[in-house]
Design a protein around this motif. Structure first.
Motif, mmCIF file in Angstrom:
data_model
loop_
_atom_site.group_PDB
_atom_site.id
_atom_site.type_symbol
_atom_site.label_atom_id
_atom_site.label_comp_id
_atom_site.label_asym_id
_atom_site.label_seq_id
_atom_site.Cartn_x
_atom_site.Cartn_y
_atom_site.Cartn_z
ATOM 1 N N PHE A 194 0.618 -1.056 0.072
ATOM 2 C CA PHE A 194 -0.066 0.111 0.203
ATOM 3 C C PHE A 194 0.817 1.222 -0.075
ATOM 4 O O PHE A 194 0.383 2.267 -0.927
ATOM 5 C CB PHE A 194 -0.738 -0.076 1.249
ATOM 6 C CG PHE A 194 -1.922 1.569 1.623
ATOM 7 C CD1 PHE A 194 -2.984 1.903 0.506
ATOM 8 C CD2 PHE A 194 -1.139 1.892 2.259
ATOM 9 C CE1 PHE A 194 -3.649 3.168 1.248
ATOM 10 C CE2 PHE A 194 -1.645 3.618 2.756
ATOM 11 C CZ PHE A 194 -2.550 3.447 2.079
ATOM 12 N N GLN A 232 2.829 2.127 -3.717
ATOM 13 C CA GLN A 232 1.399 1.573 -3.963
ATOM 14 C C GLN A 232 2.040 2.597 -5.795
ATOM 15 O O GLN A 232 2.392 3.777 -4.638
ATOM 16 C CB GLN A 232 0.136 1.597 -4.177
ATOM 17 C CG GLN A 232 -0.314 1.180 -5.404
ATOM 18 C CD GLN A 232 0.063 -0.417 -5.912
ATOM 19 O OE1 GLN A 232 -0.152 -0.677 -7.083
ATOM 20 N NE2 GLN A 232 -0.710 -1.143 -4.932
ATOM 21 N N TYR A 253 1.415 5.844 -8.253
ATOM 22 C CA TYR A 253 0.229 6.587 -8.056
ATOM 23 C C TYR A 253 -0.905 6.615 -7.169
ATOM 24 O O TYR A 253 -1.269 8.431 -6.787
ATOM 25 C CB TYR A 253 -1.283 6.088 -9.568
ATOM 26 C CG TYR A 253 -0.514 5.768 -10.727
ATOM 27 C CD1 TYR A 253 -0.116 7.339 -11.879
ATOM 28 C CD2 TYR A 253 -0.244 5.015 -11.255
ATOM 29 C CE1 TYR A 253 0.480 7.025 -12.889
ATOM 30 C CE2 TYR A 253 0.210 3.787 -12.684
ATOM 31 C CZ TYR A 253 1.154 5.615 -12.960
ATOM 32 O OH TYR A 253 1.396 5.107 -14.179
ATOM 33 N N THR A 254 -1.391 6.113 -6.358
ATOM 34 C CA THR A 254 -1.817 6.231 -5.081
ATOM 35 C C THR A 254 -1.437 5.605 -3.555
ATOM 36 O O THR A 254 -2.263 6.104 -2.621
ATOM 37 C CB THR A 254 -3.219 5.151 -5.178
ATOM 38 O OG1 THR A 254 -3.325 3.803 -6.117
ATOM 39 C CG2 THR A 254 -4.332 5.878 -6.359
ATOM 40 N N GLY A 255 -0.029 5.200 -4.148
ATOM 41 C CA GLY A 255 0.370 5.550 -2.655
ATOM 42 C C GLY A 255 1.012 5.875 -1.697
ATOM 43 O O GLY A 255 1.270 7.218 -2.182
ATOM 44 N N THR A 257 4.400 7.806 -2.454
ATOM 45 C CA THR A 257 4.300 8.753 -4.095
ATOM 46 C C THR A 257 3.673 9.835 -3.498
ATOM 47 O O THR A 257 3.799 10.953 -4.045
ATOM 48 C CB THR A 257 3.362 7.509 -5.031
ATOM 49 O OG1 THR A 257 3.772 6.684 -5.272
ATOM 50 C CG2 THR A 257 2.912 9.042 -6.014
ATOM 51 N N SER A 258 2.196 9.817 -2.729
ATOM 52 C CA SER A 258 1.775 10.756 -1.848
ATOM 53 C C SER A 258 2.471 12.223 -1.752
ATOM 54 O O SER A 258 3.087 13.411 -1.861
ATOM 55 C CB SER A 258 0.788 10.502 -1.200
ATOM 56 O OG SER A 258 -0.865 9.639 -2.344
ATOM 57 N N LYS A 283 4.949 13.743 -3.466
ATOM 58 C CA LYS A 283 4.474 14.378 -5.159
ATOM 59 C C LYS A 283 4.044 15.991 -3.748
ATOM 60 O O LYS A 283 3.956 17.157 -4.333
ATOM 61 C CB LYS A 283 3.146 14.096 -4.914
ATOM 62 C CG LYS A 283 3.215 13.564 -6.491
ATOM 63 C CD LYS A 283 1.714 12.824 -6.714
ATOM 64 C CE LYS A 283 1.674 11.606 -8.173
ATOM 65 N NZ LYS A 283 0.003 11.323 -8.378
ATOM 66 N N GLU A 321 6.297 9.535 -11.633
ATOM 67 C CA GLU A 321 6.007 8.506 -11.232
ATOM 68 C C GLU A 321 7.047 7.439 -10.644
ATOM 69 O O GLU A 321 7.647 6.888 -11.617
ATOM 70 C CB GLU A 321 5.128 7.591 -11.763
ATOM 71 C CG GLU A 321 3.730 8.999 -11.785
ATOM 72 C CD GLU A 321 2.973 9.001 -10.476
ATOM 73 O OE1 GLU A 321 3.306 7.729 -9.249
ATOM 74 O OE2 GLU A 321 2.143 9.438 -9.633
#
Length: 317
Positions: A152, A155, A157-159, A162-163, A166, A173
């Motif tokens: 999780f 992951q 894009y949505t992990g 990653t958040s 960003k 990515e």
């Protein structure tokens, strides 16, 4: 006037007869026998379960490695044919190489970070009790939970990671589990987070055994913190370091859950470990004889690795 000599002085103590000695020895032997009997009676439940669930499978596994056998079919004796097949299998060597690679990157990492965390929680600062619990809590979770958490987190894009990236301006990515080097880094990261608490506890116990007088004497002589760590802390922790290195090496050789559940041995077969390959050979290809042979080779490699570590550490001492 000379003092009166005691009437008993000079008299010899009565010497026990041979019958008395023999009787005493019989009583002592009976007492020892009864104690040994009680000890074996208390040990019997453990020895029975240990023999049945540990020794018997080891012996049975070696016997199976000498046969060509698939579940549901009759066994065919092939001697060391399975071992010959195994050594000619390129996937076996790749899986063994992947396993050795993980041992070499994980063991030093877990030893160094374990020492650093133990030094932090051993310091007399506020909040170290909370830190001890926080560092150790992941160790009580199961491997499936650990793997699910990190899948999780990593992951694309949505992990969670990653958040976070960003939010600090990273726009590209990153596919943590789909690139060979990043996949190994991800597995190592999950393993460190999961197991580091146990190593920390071992090092913490070793640190608390070091007398404070040594540090006080060293500071009086002008030693700084680095000198104290190098010449007092590290030498005092040598036995604990050896224990952690051996335990961690064995644990890394048995790597399965993280790689299987996080990357499924991918991308391709670049993170497939030997334990995973044994599992696939035994339960997917249904070749129990070949899987048993691989297990014994892994067992011998772990023993050899542990012996080399003990020899090396003993020489350094």
């Amino acid at each position: 006037m000379e003092p009166a000599v005691s009437a008993s002085k000079g008299k010899h103590e009565p010497v026990p007869s041979k019958k008395q000695n023999k009787f005493t020895n019989i009583l002592a032997n009976k007492k020892t026998l009864s104690l040994n009997l009680f000890a074996w009676l208390f040990l019997a439940p453990y020895l029975i379960f240990y023999s049945w669930f540990m020794l018997y499978p080891i012996i049975k596994g070696f016997i199976i490695s000498l046969y060509k056998w698939t579940i549901g079919n009759e066994r065919t004796f092939v001697g060391f044919g399975n071992y010959k097949t195994m050594f000619q299998d390129s996937f076996f060597w790749e899986a063994l190489g992947n396993t050795l690679y993980f041992v070499l990157i994980s063991t030093p990492t877990l030893v160094i970070i374990g020492i650093l965390l133990a030094l932090i929680v051993n310091a007399k600062l506020k909040g170290t009790g909370f830190l001890r619990s926080a560092f150790f809590l992941p160790h009580i979770l199961s491997i499936s939970v650990i793997s699910s958490i990190w899948v999780f987190v990593l992951q694309p894009y949505t992990g969670l990671l990653t958040s976070v990236l960003k939010s600090v301006g990273v726009t590209n990515e990153i596919f943590w589990l789909n690139s060979t080097n990043l996949a190994w880094f991800s597995i190592l990261l999950a393993t460190v987070w999961w197991t580091i608490g146990f190593n920390m506890v071992l090092f913490l116990a070793g640190l608390q055994e070091i007398p404070d007088d040594l540090y006080e004497a060293a500071k009086i002589d002008g030693a700084n913190s680095w000198h104290c760590f190098r010449y007092i802390t590290l030498p005092s922790l040598k036995s604990v370091i050896l224990l952690v290195v051996v335990l961690q090496s064995i644990g890394s050789f048995k790597l399965f859950g993280q790689s299987y559940m996080m990357t499924n041995g991918g991308p391709g077969t670049s993170t497939r470990t030997l334990v995973q390959y044994i599992y696939e050979t035994g339960f997917r290809t249904n070749d129990m004889g070949l899987a048993s042979a691989m297990s014994y080779v892994l067992f011998l490699v772990m023993i050899l690795f542990a012996v080399v570590q003990f020899k090396f550490m003993a020489k350094k001492d």
